[in-house]
Write an enzyme that holds these catalytic residues in place. Structure first.
Site, mmCIF file in Angstrom:
data_model
loop_
_atom_site.group_PDB
_atom_site.id
_atom_site.type_symbol
_atom_site.label_atom_id
_atom_site.label_comp_id
_atom_site.label_asym_id
_atom_site.label_seq_id
_atom_site.Cartn_x
_atom_site.Cartn_y
_atom_site.Cartn_z
ATOM 1 N N GLU A 170 0.661 -1.585 0.041
ATOM 2 C CA GLU A 170 -0.282 0.213 -0.193
ATOM 3 C C GLU A 170 1.080 1.716 -0.079
ATOM 4 O O GLU A 170 0.647 1.837 0.518
ATOM 5 C CB GLU A 170 -0.567 -0.341 0.902
ATOM 6 C CG GLU A 170 -1.799 -1.146 0.721
ATOM 7 C CD GLU A 170 -2.960 -1.377 2.450
ATOM 8 O OE1 GLU A 170 -2.733 -0.023 3.044
ATOM 9 O OE2 GLU A 170 -3.862 -1.805 2.651
ATOM 10 N N GLU A 223 -5.787 -9.718 -1.987
ATOM 11 C CA GLU A 223 -6.589 -9.554 -0.775
ATOM 12 C C GLU A 223 -8.262 -9.557 -0.425
ATOM 13 O O GLU A 223 -9.425 -8.591 0.179
ATOM 14 C CB GLU A 223 -6.353 -8.726 0.210
ATOM 15 C CG GLU A 223 -5.197 -8.338 0.144
ATOM 16 C CD GLU A 223 -4.896 -7.385 0.728
ATOM 17 O OE1 GLU A 223 -5.674 -7.158 2.094
ATOM 18 O OE2 GLU A 223 -3.315 -6.938 1.686
#
Length: 561
Positions: free
Chosen positions: A373, A484
């Site tokens: 991220e 995810e």
């Protein structure tokens, strides 16, 4: 009862503890289990020696996304021995040489550890600090604020005689604490222990201590036995998701993010996780705050246990994550970056961390999220100014990638990001970052597209758009992982199943999408904090209470076409 009034009854040693708990009923009155002689190698902070178990402080904590807070996350024995109990039983411990606070905790089940909080199960914790004894009891009920769980009983006593034994017994709804046969407190606690199991936690604060002896014994017609979770084995399902996928694409991996607690404590979770999937991503166990709670301090035990279980079941392991703007231990957050000298010293500390971690797992992982991220959760396109950025500048992904390659040249490297699943500025930024990283000598092999769908009206992923995205990264020579995926059930199970199938099919049918992972296994352990601060249970995964959901059947239908 107040602490001062207890002193008249107590003669308790900081060196000797005798714990007696009562549960249900069964035979085997006098069976004794020597817990010292069990396998403690996977218990963080615990080392077995000739004179007993040596326990050091680990100071493991769970921080918020912004780095604030720090809820304690004391370790317990998850991959090793716990007790099965039926009827009255006792646990006896002898503790010595305490240089700080020494805690022994008996848990009804392992805690649920989420990204930013820990849900306390029923437990009894005894903490000794010098002559002071603190008894803390949690009843396992869901807290209003999960980051600040409140015990149902919290009593501190100043001990009179540090040479006498302490007894804790539970009978029905009552927990009794006694010394020399005299009951000094007997609170009504309800159903603190209901599972028929007892899990053991040893933790220190500000020092270390030694457990000279630790035994469990059945009392009054009860039974107690030791269970070794290191022998956990689940056969693969012939019609599981991984087995079905392998018939068409032998190298493709269908995976899930797993946690060690439910894996060792919940047979339904273990059966689903280990029979259905072919790869494992640790939910939290490999994040920096869990691996290195202090500078130069490493607690690899839980991550090692997950790797061991996965490899025993023929599953790949994807490391998650090396560099991240969140889940950082306080020492890492506080590294100085003001001057050039500060940055040089901090760079050494961070690269030592990367090299130590990658070297530790070398040869056992298929891949790593080298950068996680980098653009954050606000859907922006600028690099987050986290500690890695502040120390190394905007080129930090290349610096870290080179260090990973030097420590393990065979492990595949990924940059993992949310919001880049479909074409747009976020995807443009991710592709540019990876391209520039490799131009600077990095070794990034691919990208992880998280595919979180929290709101179907705003986050829905179109299968054709996802296919174009995979094509785009393939054109740049990069592999793709759906890393995810989870999908809200807020619009009903049919809409959820349709979105799951759409994402999975786009990945599975594209030769450059090498794996698909869903973020979790069972909604039993799917918890989040709502904007009002309340704890809420999610319904986003492929299993619920051990049963496959409609979304699971939708993935099967893709594989059976």
């Amino acid at each position: 009862m107040a602490g001062g009034s207890l002193a008249a009854y107590l003669a308790v040693a900081a060196s000797v503890l005798v714990l007696c708990l009562a549960a249900c009923s069964a035979p085997d009155r006098d069976r004794t289990v020597d817990l010292i002689g069990q396998d403690w190698t996977a218990a963080p902070g615990v080392t077995a020696g000739e004179d007993g178990l040596h326990v050091r402080a680990t100071d493991r904590r769970i921080v918020q996304q912004d780095g604030s807070g720090g809820q304690p996350n004391p370790p317990l024995q998850l991959y090793g021995t716990h007790l099965e109990v039926d009827g009255d039983f006792s646990v006896t411990a002898t503790i010595a040489d305490a240089t700080g606070a020494a805690s022994l905790t008996l848990y009804d089940r392992p805690p649920v550890v989420a990204d930013e909080f820990r849900i306390e199960p029923g437990s009894v914790r005894l903490t000794l600090r010098g002559r002071d004894l603190r008894v803390t009891v949690h009843d396992g009920s869901l807290p209003d604020d999960p980051t600040r769980p409140r015990p149902v009983y919290d009593q501190q006593v100043t001990l009179a005689d540090p040479a006498a034994p302490l007894t804790v017994s539970r009978s029905g709804d009552t927990l009794r604490i006694a010394s020399d046969g005299e009951t000094v407190t007997a609170p009504e606690l309800g159903d603190v222990f209901t599972s028929g199991q007892v899990w053991l936690g040893l933790s220190g604060e500000g020092g270390s201590f030694t457990v000279r002896s630790l035994t469990a014994r059945a009392l009054d017609g009860g039974a107690v036995s030791a269970v070794d979770t290191t022998r956990l084995t689940v056969p693969p399902a012939r019609d599981g998701l991984q087995a079905l996928a392998a018939r068409q694409r032998p190298d493709f991996r269908v995976g899930a993010a797993l946690a060690l607690g439910p894996l060792t404590a919940d047979p339904e979770y273990a059966r689903a996780a280990l029979s259905e999937f072919g790869s494992v991503t640790p939910e939290n166990a490999m994040k920096p705050q869990h691996l290195s709670p202090g500078p130069g301090v490493y607690t690899f035990e839980e991550a090692d246990a997950l790797v061991d279980i996965a490899r025993r079941h023929g599953m790949d392991v994807h490391g998650h994550t090396l560099t991240f703007g969140e889940a950082l231990p306080r020492w890492m957050q506080d590294l100085p970056t003001t001057t050039e000298a500060d940055r040089r010293a901090s760079a050494t500390a961070l690269l030592d961390y990367v090299t130590t971690v990658v070297t530790h797992f070398r040869g056992r992982l298929a891949s790593w999220d080298v950068v996680n991220e980098p653009f954050g959760v606000d859907q922006g396109t600028q690099l987050r100014h986290n500690v890695w950025y502040r120390v190394f500048g905007p080129g930090y992904p290349a610096v870290v990638s080179r260090a990973v390659h030097a420590a393990d040249p065979d492990v595949a490297q990924y940059v993992n990001e949310n919001g880049a699943d479909v074409p747009g500025p976020r995807q443009d930024a991710l592709l540019a970052l990876v391209t520039e990283t490799n131009a600077q000598g990095g070794h990034i092999d691919g990208v992880g597209l998280q595919a979180h769908v929290y709101d179907l009206s705003t986050d829905r992923i179109d299968g054709d758009d996802l296919t174009r995205s995979i094509d785009r990264f393939a054109g740049a020579g990069l592999r793709v992982r759906i890393s995810e995926n989870d999908v809200t059930r807020s619009e009903g199970p049919d809409a959820q199943a349709e979105q799951y199938a759409e994402v999975f099919a786009a990945c599975f049918r594209h030769p450059n999408c090498v794996s698909y992972t869903t973020w979790g296994v069972d909604d039993r352990y799917n918890w989040w904090v709502a904007p009002d601060g309340r704890l809420r249970q999610g319904h986003d995964l492929l299993f619920e209470q051990g049963r496959p959901t409609l979304a699971h059947r939708a993935l099967r239908s893709v594989l059976e076409r």
